[in-house]
Design an enzyme around this catalytic site. Structure first.
Site, PDB file in Angstrom:
ATOM      1  N   ASP A 126       0.984  -1.400  -0.177  1.00 23.20           N
ATOM      2  CA  ASP A 126       0.132   0.016   0.066  1.00 23.20           C
ATOM      3  C   ASP A 126       0.846   1.225  -0.055  1.00 23.20           C
ATOM      4  OD1 ASP A 126      -1.890   2.022   0.359  1.00 23.20           O
ATOM      5  OD2 ASP A 126      -3.071   0.936   1.607  1.00 23.20           O
ATOM      6  N   ARG A 128      -0.340   4.504  -0.619  1.00 26.57           N
ATOM      7  CA  ARG A 128      -1.135   5.671  -0.262  1.00 26.57           C
ATOM      8  C   ARG A 128      -0.726   6.481   0.722  1.00 26.57           C
ATOM      9  NH1 ARG A 128      -7.212   2.982   0.217  1.00 26.57           N
ATOM     10  NH2 ARG A 128      -5.654   1.501   1.431  1.00 26.57           N
TER      11      ARG A 128
END
Length: 199
Positions: A126, A128
């Protein structure tokens, strides 16, 4: 990260008329939006969703994930409450981009799960970044959130930015036979709270 407000306009939707606010990151040129309903600048906590872009789920009705269903459910909940905010962040595929997401899907078709596919492409599970949320929420005069999410990492990230998460509201929707492995991987490897054994 320098994210600044650009403009606002009305946005009629099947659930009601939201106000659409545009923001731009002057460093990267990336554009993000916020949708608000009602008076979100008042002192009481605001029902909120921080949603990362998923073209395949949000726009192409993919059943490989639960993203589009979560987006619709969040907008519906906000409209029913007549007050709330949804941030829509342009970070496709948990930050790897659209074409790499297609490559990851290809690896998933061959048996990899969503985390393994990202890692086989050389990415973290991830990527983000939620730092743009600070300026976006500040512009909207929102600091206390009732956050719709299953992701405790998102709660931690927003808390580190100085936002007060007064409640985490589960958002379980869009479950089907095509995304069962994907959802199980989110729970098992990414720590998402998917309803079983939740506190």
């Amino acid at each position: 990260m320098t994210v600044g407000y650009v403009a606002s306009a009305e946005l009629p939707t099947p659930w009601g008329t939201f106000t659409l606010h545009g923001f731009e990151d002057s460093d990267t040129g990336k554009e993000h939006i916020a949708l608000t309903y009602g008076n979100v600048a008042s002192a009481s906590p605001v029902l909120a969703r921080v949603h990362s872009e998923c073209l395949t789920g949000d726009s192409l009705f993919s059943m490989r994930c639960d993203c589009g269903s979560q987006l619709e459910a969040a907008l519906e909940k906000i409209a029913k409450e007549k007050r709330g905010v949804l941030l829509y962040l342009r970070q496709e595929g948990r930050g790897i981009g659209l074409i790499n997401k297609v490559r990851a899907y290809h690896l998933q078709d061959a048996g990899a799960d969503t985390v393994e596919a990202n890692e086989q492409l050389g990415f973290d599970a991830d990527l983000r970044d939620y730092s743009m949320c600070k300026n976006m929420f500040a512009h909207l005069q929102v600091s206390d959130l009732r956050l719709m999410t299953n992701n405790p990492v998102k709660v931690q990230a927003l808390t580190k930015l100085g936002l007060n998460i007064v409640d985490r509201i589960p958002l379980h929707t869009g479950i089907n036979s095509h995304n069962a492995k994907y959802l199980a991987t989110k729970a098992g490897k990414l720590g998402h709270l998917m309803g079983k054994g939740e506190k």
